[in-house]
Design a protein around this motif. Sequence first.
Motif, PDB file in Angstrom:
ATOM      1  N   GLY A   1     -32.924 -13.252  26.028  1.00  0.00           N
ATOM      2  CA  GLY A   1     -32.824 -14.337  27.004  1.00  0.00           C
ATOM      3  C   GLY A   1     -33.714 -14.194  28.217  1.00  0.00           C
ATOM      4  O   GLY A   1     -33.720 -15.076  29.080  1.00  0.00           O
ATOM      5  N   ALA A   2     -34.501 -13.118  28.315  1.00  0.00           N
ATOM      6  CA  ALA A   2     -35.357 -12.938  29.490  1.00  0.00           C
ATOM      7  C   ALA A   2     -36.386 -14.062  29.604  1.00  0.00           C
ATOM      8  O   ALA A   2     -36.637 -14.584  30.698  1.00  0.00           O
ATOM      9  CB  ALA A   2     -36.053 -11.583  29.438  1.00  0.00           C
ATOM     10  N   GLY A   3     -36.982 -14.428  28.465  1.00  0.00           N
ATOM     11  CA  GLY A   3     -37.944 -15.529  28.487  1.00  0.00           C
ATOM     12  C   GLY A   3     -37.294 -16.847  28.858  1.00  0.00           C
ATOM     13  O   GLY A   3     -37.876 -17.666  29.588  1.00  0.00           O
ATOM     14  N   ASP A   4     -36.074 -17.070  28.372  1.00  0.00           N
ATOM     15  CA  ASP A   4     -35.349 -18.300  28.707  1.00  0.00           C
ATOM     16  C   ASP A   4     -35.052 -18.350  30.205  1.00  0.00           C
ATOM     17  O   ASP A   4     -35.183 -19.395  30.843  1.00  0.00           O
ATOM     18  CB  ASP A   4     -34.038 -18.376  27.929  1.00  0.00           C
ATOM     19  CG  ASP A   4     -34.239 -18.212  26.434  1.00  0.00           C
ATOM     20  OD1 ASP A   4     -35.346 -18.521  25.946  1.00  0.00           O
ATOM     21  OD2 ASP A   4     -33.295 -17.763  25.753  1.00  0.00           O
ATOM     22  N   CYS A   5     -34.638 -17.210  30.747  1.00  0.00           N
ATOM     23  CA  CYS A   5     -34.389 -17.124  32.187  1.00  0.00           C
ATOM     24  C   CYS A   5     -35.662 -17.435  32.964  1.00  0.00           C
ATOM     25  O   CYS A   5     -35.631 -18.163  33.964  1.00  0.00           O
ATOM     26  CB  CYS A   5     -33.862 -15.732  32.532  1.00  0.00           C
ATOM     27  SG  CYS A   5     -33.562 -15.485  34.294  1.00  0.00           S
ATOM     28  N   PHE A   6     -36.789 -16.900  32.509  1.00  0.00           N
ATOM     29  CA  PHE A   6     -38.078 -17.166  33.164  1.00  0.00           C
ATOM     30  C   PHE A   6     -38.351 -18.669  33.189  1.00  0.00           C
ATOM     31  O   PHE A   6     -38.719 -19.231  34.231  1.00  0.00           O
ATOM     32  CB  PHE A   6     -39.197 -16.432  32.426  1.00  0.00           C
ATOM     33  CG  PHE A   6     -40.537 -16.482  33.109  1.00  0.00           C
ATOM     34  CD1 PHE A   6     -41.007 -15.394  33.820  1.00  0.00           C
ATOM     35  CD2 PHE A   6     -41.349 -17.620  33.023  1.00  0.00           C
ATOM     36  CE1 PHE A   6     -42.246 -15.430  34.450  1.00  0.00           C
ATOM     37  CE2 PHE A   6     -42.572 -17.668  33.653  1.00  0.00           C
ATOM     38  CZ  PHE A   6     -43.033 -16.569  34.366  1.00  0.00           C
ATOM     39  N   HIS A   7     -38.163 -19.329  32.053  1.00  0.00           N
ATOM     40  CA  HIS A   7     -38.433 -20.770  31.986  1.00  0.00           C
ATOM     41  C   HIS A   7     -37.515 -21.556  32.918  1.00  0.00           C
ATOM     42  O   HIS A   7     -37.952 -22.490  33.589  1.00  0.00           O
ATOM     43  CB  HIS A   7     -38.274 -21.271  30.544  1.00  0.00           C
ATOM     44  CG  HIS A   7     -39.426 -20.913  29.663  1.00  0.00           C
ATOM     45  ND1 HIS A   7     -39.533 -19.688  29.063  1.00  0.00           N
ATOM     46  CD2 HIS A   7     -40.531 -21.620  29.297  1.00  0.00           C
ATOM     47  CE1 HIS A   7     -40.651 -19.650  28.345  1.00  0.00           C
ATOM     48  NE2 HIS A   7     -41.272 -20.804  28.484  1.00  0.00           N
ATOM     49  N   GLY A   8     -36.231 -21.195  32.937  1.00  0.00           N
ATOM     50  CA  GLY A   8     -35.301 -21.903  33.809  1.00  0.00           C
ATOM     51  C   GLY A   8     -35.635 -21.719  35.276  1.00  0.00           C
ATOM     52  O   GLY A   8     -35.632 -22.685  36.062  1.00  0.00           O
ATOM     53  N   ALA A   9     -35.943 -20.478  35.662  1.00  0.00           N
ATOM     54  CA  ALA A   9     -36.280 -20.211  37.058  1.00  0.00           C
ATOM     55  C   ALA A   9     -37.587 -20.895  37.446  1.00  0.00           C
ATOM     56  O   ALA A   9     -37.730 -21.420  38.555  1.00  0.00           O
ATOM     57  CB  ALA A   9     -36.373 -18.702  37.281  1.00  0.00           C
ATOM     58  N   TYR A  10     -38.556 -20.892  36.537  1.00  0.00           N
ATOM     59  CA  TYR A  10     -39.830 -21.580  36.781  1.00  0.00           C
ATOM     60  C   TYR A  10     -39.586 -23.068  37.014  1.00  0.00           C
ATOM     61  O   TYR A  10     -40.105 -23.663  37.968  1.00  0.00           O
ATOM     62  CB  TYR A  10     -40.758 -21.351  35.596  1.00  0.00           C
ATOM     63  CG  TYR A  10     -42.126 -21.988  35.713  1.00  0.00           C
ATOM     64  CD1 TYR A  10     -43.215 -21.253  36.182  1.00  0.00           C
ATOM     65  CD2 TYR A  10     -42.343 -23.321  35.343  1.00  0.00           C
ATOM     66  CE1 TYR A  10     -44.475 -21.832  36.294  1.00  0.00           C
ATOM     67  CE2 TYR A  10     -43.584 -23.903  35.465  1.00  0.00           C
ATOM     68  CZ  TYR A  10     -44.650 -23.160  35.927  1.00  0.00           C
ATOM     69  OH  TYR A  10     -45.899 -23.748  36.044  1.00  0.00           O
ATOM     70  N   ALA A  11     -38.779 -23.686  36.147  1.00  0.00           N
ATOM     71  CA  ALA A  11     -38.490 -25.113  36.274  1.00  0.00           C
ATOM     72  C   ALA A  11     -37.767 -25.415  37.588  1.00  0.00           C
ATOM     73  O   ALA A  11     -38.076 -26.400  38.274  1.00  0.00           O
ATOM     74  CB  ALA A  11     -37.650 -25.579  35.084  1.00  0.00           C
ATOM     75  N   PHE A  12     -36.808 -24.575  37.934  1.00  0.00           N
ATOM     76  CA  PHE A  12     -36.063 -24.782  39.179  1.00  0.00           C
ATOM     77  C   PHE A  12     -36.997 -24.674  40.378  1.00  0.00           C
ATOM     78  O   PHE A  12     -36.917 -25.477  41.316  1.00  0.00           O
ATOM     79  CB  PHE A  12     -34.935 -23.757  39.286  1.00  0.00           C
ATOM     80  CG  PHE A  12     -34.141 -23.852  40.559  1.00  0.00           C
ATOM     81  CD1 PHE A  12     -33.513 -25.034  40.922  1.00  0.00           C
ATOM     82  CD2 PHE A  12     -34.034 -22.759  41.412  1.00  0.00           C
ATOM     83  CE1 PHE A  12     -32.788 -25.135  42.101  1.00  0.00           C
ATOM     84  CE2 PHE A  12     -33.308 -22.840  42.589  1.00  0.00           C
ATOM     85  CZ  PHE A  12     -32.684 -24.034  42.933  1.00  0.00           C
ATOM     86  N   ALA A  13     -37.901 -23.700  40.361  1.00  0.00           N
ATOM     87  CA  ALA A  13     -38.849 -23.556  41.463  1.00  0.00           C
ATOM     88  C   ALA A  13     -39.756 -24.779  41.576  1.00  0.00           C
ATOM     89  O   ALA A  13     -40.125 -25.186  42.689  1.00  0.00           O
ATOM     90  CB  ALA A  13     -39.670 -22.281  41.284  1.00  0.00           C
ATOM     91  N   LEU A  14     -40.113 -25.375  40.445  1.00  0.00           N
ATOM     92  CA  LEU A  14     -40.913 -26.610  40.480  1.00  0.00           C
ATOM     93  C   LEU A  14     -40.196 -27.714  41.243  1.00  0.00           C
ATOM     94  O   LEU A  14     -40.818 -28.470  41.991  1.00  0.00           O
ATOM     95  CB  LEU A  14     -41.217 -27.089  39.063  1.00  0.00           C
ATOM     96  CG  LEU A  14     -42.392 -26.482  38.313  1.00  0.00           C
ATOM     97  CD1 LEU A  14     -42.496 -27.102  36.917  1.00  0.00           C
ATOM     98  CD2 LEU A  14     -43.708 -26.655  39.074  1.00  0.00           C
TER      99      LEU A  14
END
Length: 312
Positions: free
Chosen positions: A244-257
Amino acid sequence: MAHNLQVLGFGALAIDDIIYVDRPLSAGKGKVTNRTQDHGGNVATALVAVAKLGGRAGFIGWLSDQPLTDISARELERHGVDISFAPHRPDAKPIRSVIMVGPEGDRFIAYDDDVPHGTSESLADSILAQAQVLLIDGYATHADTIVARARKLGLAVVADIEWTIGPATERLMSLSNHLVLPLKFAQAYSCETDPTSILRKLWSDDRSAVVLTDGERGSYIRQTGDAVLWHVPAYEVKAVDTTGAGDCFHGAYAFALTRGKQPVDCAVYATAAAAISVTGPGGRMALPDQSACLAWMVKENAPVPRAIAPAD
């Protein structure tokens, strides 16, 4: 219209049976040290990460028409993900996965994905227009018209793609203005090995960012309007479970956007979130909140982005 939700996403849900072993997976044999079960799915876990960070996330993929027995849907709700706009069908069910995790946190995932993918083609524009970002994975080839509509409505489309099925995947990638891809997939897809060459090859005029993630080696970024390519190093952590590390990265990236950050800054934030997520077991159990990420980002040894090459 007002953005009632910040990040929407659709993709397969999963139930993960996780087995921890005492020897590296390459050893071929070892003792079981622990067993647990967690819920997963690339986009679903990314949306949970958004909610845990304090964002407003909504799942719009297929759910069962038997809500009382749909444990994956209830689990999303438990973590604060809105499922009220998700379409339903009688054959919808989660993927079942078995994940083997070695002592260094490395893992092998075996899954059965014979389930309905994508989302309903009749999903209203008014639902999509609530959000600023749409998160998708490779299964979105089953509903690329939704992705196209989201782009037309002005949403940023963040794509987490790990395999290709040919022209359908190529179209999906062309519709996504934020490609956030594992480096290994990007190498195979582009027929290039060097990250800087891949960032240039995957670029197009309507792209906002290309991000290549490479685990403990960090990520590589090209962003629109920037004359250089960037490398964001990873944190040095003792990994318990990288699921899930990659999934977490994607979610955090999207939230930062959604908070108006530039792609490089989104990657810095996502790097902190992903690093924290691997310090605990399972794909969702160690997902961080906003305060944890901010605390990690001001550590003395926090990674600092560095320019690595000209963009062109």
